[in-house]
Design a protein around this motif. Structure first.
Motif, PDB file in Angstrom:
ATOM      1  N   TRP A 180       0.827  -1.208   0.000  1.00 43.96           N
ATOM      2  CA  TRP A 180       0.000   0.000   0.000  1.00 43.96           C
ATOM      3  C   TRP A 180       0.860   1.256   0.000  1.00 43.96           C
ATOM      4  CZ3 TRP A 180      -4.316   1.158  -1.835  1.00 43.96           C
ATOM      5  CH2 TRP A 180      -4.977   2.344  -1.488  1.00 43.96           C
ATOM      6  N   TYR A 181       2.016   1.195   0.638  1.00 46.08           N
ATOM      7  CA  TYR A 181       2.923   2.347   0.626  1.00 46.08           C
ATOM      8  C   TYR A 181       3.361   2.680  -0.804  1.00 46.08           C
ATOM      9  CZ  TYR A 181       7.385   4.794   0.817  1.00 46.08           C
ATOM     10  OH  TYR A 181       8.416   5.677   0.585  1.00 46.08           O
ATOM     11  N   VAL A 182       3.809   1.680  -1.571  1.00 47.73           N
ATOM     12  CA  VAL A 182       4.268   1.976  -2.928  1.00 47.73           C
ATOM     13  C   VAL A 182       3.102   2.369  -3.827  1.00 47.73           C
ATOM     14  CG1 VAL A 182       6.359   0.580  -2.762  1.00 47.73           C
ATOM     15  CG2 VAL A 182       4.267  -0.483  -3.593  1.00 47.73           C
ATOM     16  N   LEU A 183       1.921   1.840  -3.558  1.00 47.58           N
ATOM     17  CA  LEU A 183       0.755   2.227  -4.345  1.00 47.58           C
ATOM     18  C   LEU A 183       0.331   3.662  -4.046  1.00 47.58           C
ATOM     19  CD1 LEU A 183      -1.368  -1.026  -3.983  1.00 47.58           C
ATOM     20  CD2 LEU A 183      -0.219  -0.242  -6.063  1.00 47.58           C
ATOM     21  N   SER A 184       0.283   4.011  -2.761  1.00 44.32           N
ATOM     22  CA  SER A 184      -0.212   5.331  -2.380  1.00 44.32           C
ATOM     23  C   SER A 184       0.786   6.441  -2.689  1.00 44.32           C
ATOM     24  CB  SER A 184      -0.585   5.356  -0.890  1.00 44.32           C
ATOM     25  OG  SER A 184       0.526   5.030  -0.087  1.00 44.32           O
ATOM     26  N   THR A 185       2.078   6.110  -2.740  1.00 47.46           N
ATOM     27  CA  THR A 185       3.082   7.138  -3.025  1.00 47.46           C
ATOM     28  C   THR A 185       3.510   7.173  -4.487  1.00 47.46           C
ATOM     29  OG1 THR A 185       4.901   5.643  -2.413  1.00 47.46           O
ATOM     30  CG2 THR A 185       4.001   7.068  -0.675  1.00 47.46           C
ATOM     31  N   GLY A 186       3.470   6.021  -5.165  1.00 44.72           N
ATOM     32  CA  GLY A 186       3.994   5.968  -6.524  1.00 44.72           C
ATOM     33  C   GLY A 186       2.981   5.724  -7.611  1.00 44.72           C
ATOM     34  N   VAL A 187       1.750   5.335  -7.243  1.00 45.05           N
ATOM     35  CA  VAL A 187       0.745   5.011  -8.256  1.00 45.05           C
ATOM     36  C   VAL A 187      -0.463   5.938  -8.164  1.00 45.05           C
ATOM     37  CG1 VAL A 187      -0.834   3.243  -9.136  1.00 45.05           C
ATOM     38  CG2 VAL A 187       1.484   2.607  -8.408  1.00 45.05           C
ATOM     39  N   LEU A 188      -1.076   6.040  -7.001  1.00 43.01           N
ATOM     40  CA  LEU A 188      -2.278   6.865  -6.868  1.00 43.01           C
ATOM     41  C   LEU A 188      -2.074   8.311  -7.316  1.00 43.01           C
ATOM     42  CD1 LEU A 188      -3.893   5.565  -3.544  1.00 43.01           C
ATOM     43  CD2 LEU A 188      -4.877   5.454  -5.838  1.00 43.01           C
ATOM     44  N   PRO A 189      -0.923   8.947  -7.019  1.00 43.06           N
ATOM     45  CA  PRO A 189      -0.749  10.331  -7.475  1.00 43.06           C
ATOM     46  C   PRO A 189      -0.729  10.487  -8.996  1.00 43.06           C
ATOM     47  CG  PRO A 189       0.753   9.848  -5.676  1.00 43.06           C
ATOM     48  CD  PRO A 189       0.160   8.537  -6.104  1.00 43.06           C
ATOM     49  N   ARG A 190      -0.509   9.403  -9.723  1.00 45.57           N
ATOM     50  CA  ARG A 190      -0.467   9.464 -11.178  1.00 45.57           C
ATOM     51  C   ARG A 190      -1.844   9.367 -11.816  1.00 45.57           C
ATOM     52  NH1 ARG A 190       4.310   5.411 -13.169  1.00 45.57           N
ATOM     53  NH2 ARG A 190       3.350   6.003 -15.155  1.00 45.57           N
ATOM     54  N   LEU A 191      -2.860   9.043 -11.032  1.00 45.72           N
ATOM     55  CA  LEU A 191      -4.176   8.749 -11.578  1.00 45.72           C
ATOM     56  C   LEU A 191      -5.075   9.983 -11.584  1.00 45.72           C
ATOM     57  CD1 LEU A 191      -4.732   5.334  -9.781  1.00 45.72           C
ATOM     58  CD2 LEU A 191      -3.914   5.711 -12.123  1.00 45.72           C
ATOM     59  N   PRO A 192      -5.927  10.099 -12.596  1.00 42.35           N
ATOM     60  CA  PRO A 192      -6.815  11.262 -12.662  1.00 42.35           C
ATOM     61  C   PRO A 192      -7.967  11.152 -11.668  1.00 42.35           C
ATOM     62  CG  PRO A 192      -7.315   9.743 -14.443  1.00 42.35           C
ATOM     63  CD  PRO A 192      -6.086   9.202 -13.751  1.00 42.35           C
ATOM     64  N   GLU A 193      -8.620  12.253 -11.422  1.00 42.72           N
ATOM     65  CA  GLU A 193      -9.843  12.242 -10.618  1.00 42.72           C
ATOM     66  C   GLU A 193     -10.869  11.369 -11.323  1.00 42.72           C
ATOM     67  OE1 GLU A 193     -12.024  13.392  -7.230  1.00 42.72           O
ATOM     68  OE2 GLU A 193      -9.933  13.815  -7.755  1.00 42.72           O
ATOM     69  N   GLY A 194     -11.570  10.551 -10.539  1.00 46.68           N
ATOM     70  CA  GLY A 194     -12.585   9.683 -11.098  1.00 46.68           C
ATOM     71  C   GLY A 194     -12.020   8.566 -11.956  1.00 46.68           C
ATOM     72  N   PHE A 195     -10.836   8.080 -11.588  1.00 46.03           N
ATOM     73  CA  PHE A 195     -10.192   7.051 -12.408  1.00 46.03           C
ATOM     74  C   PHE A 195     -10.961   5.728 -12.364  1.00 46.03           C
ATOM     75  CE2 PHE A 195      -8.218   6.326  -8.238  1.00 46.03           C
ATOM     76  CZ  PHE A 195      -8.198   4.942  -8.139  1.00 46.03           C
ATOM     77  N   ARG A 196     -10.757   4.943 -13.437  1.00 45.76           N
ATOM     78  CA  ARG A 196     -11.336   3.603 -13.529  1.00 45.76           C
ATOM     79  C   ARG A 196     -10.220   2.585 -13.347  1.00 45.76           C
ATOM     80  NH1 ARG A 196     -14.300   1.239 -17.789  1.00 45.76           N
ATOM     81  NH2 ARG A 196     -15.542   0.269 -16.149  1.00 45.76           N
ATOM     82  N   PHE A 197     -10.503   1.528 -12.572  1.00 47.74           N
ATOM     83  CA  PHE A 197      -9.509   0.487 -12.352  1.00 47.74           C
ATOM     84  C   PHE A 197     -10.061  -0.878 -12.725  1.00 47.74           C
ATOM     85  CE2 PHE A 197     -11.635   0.718  -8.162  1.00 47.74           C
ATOM     86  CZ  PHE A 197     -11.895  -0.637  -7.911  1.00 47.74           C
ATOM     87  N   LEU A 198      -9.132  -1.766 -13.060  1.00 47.82           N
ATOM     88  CA  LEU A 198      -9.446  -3.174 -13.294  1.00 47.82           C
ATOM     89  C   LEU A 198      -8.599  -4.001 -12.346  1.00 47.82           C
ATOM     90  CD1 LEU A 198     -10.592  -5.625 -14.824  1.00 47.82           C
ATOM     91  CD2 LEU A 198      -8.757  -5.304 -16.524  1.00 47.82           C
ATOM     92  N   ASP A 199      -9.260  -4.759 -11.495  1.00 47.14           N
ATOM     93  CA  ASP A 199      -8.588  -5.680 -10.583  1.00 47.14           C
ATOM     94  C   ASP A 199      -8.556  -7.037 -11.283  1.00 47.14           C
ATOM     95  OD1 ASP A 199      -7.639  -7.195  -8.492  1.00 47.14           O
ATOM     96  OD2 ASP A 199      -9.122  -6.516  -7.030  1.00 47.14           O
ATOM     97  N   ALA A 200      -7.438  -7.331 -11.943  1.00 46.17           N
ATOM     98  CA  ALA A 200      -7.306  -8.522 -12.779  1.00 46.17           C
ATOM     99  C   ALA A 200      -6.930  -9.725 -11.918  1.00 46.17           C
ATOM    100  CB  ALA A 200      -6.247  -8.293 -13.854  1.00 46.17           C
ATOM    101  N   GLY A 201      -7.832 -10.694 -11.854  1.00 41.61           N
ATOM    102  CA  GLY A 201      -7.625 -11.819 -10.956  1.00 41.61           C
ATOM    103  C   GLY A 201      -7.821 -11.403  -9.513  1.00 41.61           C
TER     104      GLY A 201
END
Length: 289
Positions: A43-64
């Motif tokens: 969650w640390y690498v996601l919240s610091t390195g991934v979430l800031p790159r995403l636009p407001e109202g982003f769509r995600f796919l949880d594959a598997g």
């Protein structure tokens, strides 16, 4: 290098059977101290390195996405997000649907069943800013190259594909620690198991992951691995129970915090990736051809 298009992984029916038996209790891993540490690092690498790159109202796919452990994290952390959970095993998906209803985001999460080999066709016309597959998902598919390419097709321009996959080198170490030399030999060749009750799965190296993403037309932005300094024991491969010394060490709040900080420092060094229990990658779809 093992040719990942000639898969040693088990047939989808074997994977479904394996996870069907685990579905009702799968989320109990949340109570195991080692996986709590691993999850907090993820969650640390996601919240610091991934979430800031995403636009407001982003769509995600949880594959598997299984029981939706990580869809739940994203849906609750970002109430503006909407997503799709796509999984092979209906029993796991039922748990995810129930969780979404209980926590109030069922209107923002669609749960669908299908084989990831067919994901590009099944979700044709849909696009996602974030696609993620965590833990052993790419290990259990028949053809990882095909799945990565299919997921890449579903990304928006500039969208990111995030993977957390089993490390070949750690799998070999783990089996040697249990005295399982033959299984360790198989792991070094690129396919292996952590227990004799699980299907065989693909195991990855950082160089392999770079090749797979490049072939899918993706730019690999991050390659790291974690946890690097503390490894699971056999009990951590089960849904319940913890290895004694790990439980004692990580149940101490001060020790947990200090180990967490050590792991955070190490995972920023790409050279440490191969030492990780799992490998972590962030890849992006190029905005221009």
């Amino acid at each position: 290098m093992t040719d990942l298009t000639v898969s040693p992984a088990s047939a989808p029916t074997d994977v479904v059977d394996y996870f069907r038996a685990k579905a009702d209790a799968y989320d109990d891993v949340d109570d195991q101290p080692y996986w709590m540490l691993s999850d907090e690092l993820l969650w640390y690498v996601l919240s610091t390195g991934v979430l800031p790159r995403l636009p407001e109202g982003f769509r995600f796919l949880d594959a598997g996405g299984g029981t939706g452990r990580w869809s739940h994290r994203f849906a609750t952390a970002r109430p503006d997000a909407t997503g799709v959970l796509y999984d092979l095993t209906p029993a796991m998906s039922d748990v995810a649907r129930d969780k979404a209803h209980r926590h109030g985001y069922a209107d923002r999460l669609t749960v669908r069943n299908g084989d990831l080999a067919d994901v590009a066709g099944a979700l044709a016309g849909e696009r996602f800013d974030l696609i993620f597959n965590f833990h052993n998902v790419l290990g259990f598919v028949r053809d990882p190259a095909q799945v990565i390419a299919g997921l890449a097709e579903l990304l928006t321009p500039g969208g990111v594909l995030v993977s957390f996959v089993p490390s070949r080198w750690h799998a070999a170490f783990f089996n040697l620690a249990l005295g399982q030399v033959e299984e360790a030999e198989s792991c070094v060749e690129g396919s292996g198991r952590f227990t004799d009750t699980m299907p065989a799965m693909h195991l990855f190296t950082p160089a392999q992951l770079a090749t797979l993403h490049e072939a899918a037309g993706l730019k690999l932005d991050v390659v790291t691995g974690f946890p690097c300094l503390i490894y699971p024991g056999y009990q951590e491969t089960q849904l319940h129970g913890s290895t004694g010394w790990l439980r004692n060490l990580l149940s101490d709040k001060d020790a947990f915090a200090r180990i967490y900080e050590l792991e955070r420092r190490v995972l920023t060094d790409p050279a440490a990736a191969g030492r990780g229990n799992n490998l972590f990658t962030v890849a992006s779809r190029r905005t221009t051809a």
